[in-house]
Design a protein around this motif. Sequence first.
Motif, mmCIF file in Angstrom:
data_model
loop_
_atom_site.group_PDB
_atom_site.id
_atom_site.type_symbol
_atom_site.label_atom_id
_atom_site.label_comp_id
_atom_site.label_asym_id
_atom_site.label_seq_id
_atom_site.Cartn_x
_atom_site.Cartn_y
_atom_site.Cartn_z
ATOM 1 N N GLY A 1 -62.884 -35.124 32.492
ATOM 2 C CA GLY A 1 -61.783 -35.735 33.862
ATOM 3 C C GLY A 1 -62.367 -36.592 34.985
ATOM 4 N N THR B 1 -50.843 -29.350 32.577
ATOM 5 C CA THR B 1 -52.268 -29.165 33.050
ATOM 6 C C THR B 1 -52.493 -27.045 34.052
ATOM 7 O OG1 THR B 1 -53.355 -31.004 33.295
ATOM 8 C CG2 THR B 1 -54.415 -29.161 34.810
ATOM 9 N N TYR C 1 -57.280 -43.799 35.287
ATOM 10 C CA TYR C 1 -57.138 -43.397 33.813
ATOM 11 C C TYR C 1 -56.021 -44.351 33.422
ATOM 12 C CZ TYR C 1 -58.395 -38.050 35.492
ATOM 13 O OH TYR C 1 -59.004 -37.530 35.070
ATOM 14 N N PHE D 1 -56.565 -35.779 32.445
ATOM 15 C CA PHE D 1 -57.222 -34.705 33.642
ATOM 16 C C PHE D 1 -57.322 -33.731 32.977
ATOM 17 C CE2 PHE D 1 -55.909 -32.121 37.422
ATOM 18 C CZ PHE D 1 -56.328 -33.211 38.519
ATOM 19 N N MET D 2 -58.011 -32.648 33.502
ATOM 20 C CA MET D 2 -57.932 -31.135 32.580
ATOM 21 C C MET D 2 -56.521 -30.405 31.908
ATOM 22 S SD MET D 2 -58.724 -28.351 35.677
ATOM 23 C CE MET D 2 -59.441 -29.515 37.197
#
Length: 194
Positions: free
Chosen positions: A91, A121, A152, A21-22
């Motif tokens: 992402g 995040t 992911y 993820f970002m």
Amino acid sequence: MASANQTVPAMPPRRIVLTGFMGSGKSTVGPILAGHLGWQFIDVDNVIETEAGAAIAEIFARHGESAFRDREHATIARLATADGLVLALGGGAIEREDTRTLLLNAPGTLLVHLEVELNTTLARCSGTENMRPVLADQANLAARYQRRLPLYRTAHVSLHTDLLTPQQVSETIVRVAGLATDRDLPARRPTGDH
């Protein structure tokens, strides 16, 4: 710390692909990891922006997400054939099934998920709302995070990185992948043939 569901390929990888993820650290860890290994680092989003002559947000606005994902998949497919490469994905790349399949089944590829909590995040990406407008909409951000997390986690390896430095993440990946770094190799003696 690596997760228990590791499926590291038997042979050391020829390329490592970072997903997450970002704010998970892909663009920070990638160059460090590449430096450890003496490999090249490429950020897929940078390649797309350079080739399109436009920012990712602009590509989304002009052409829509579907067209962007097509471009992203083609770029990943092209880049993920190189040896000696650390590749950082955007992402959302993992959401596309054919991209996941490609990366999970490509010989010589190790797909590594850098897992962070959503709070990490938010802390790491604080102040980047102009570059990442999705951060302003926290309800949708949480839903996006929850939707992507199981995808992911299909990676060969998932590493919980919230409490690790980028250097520690890189060293863990090298160890899990079974790769020797330049520092691990014996020093070369001069041969006299110059």
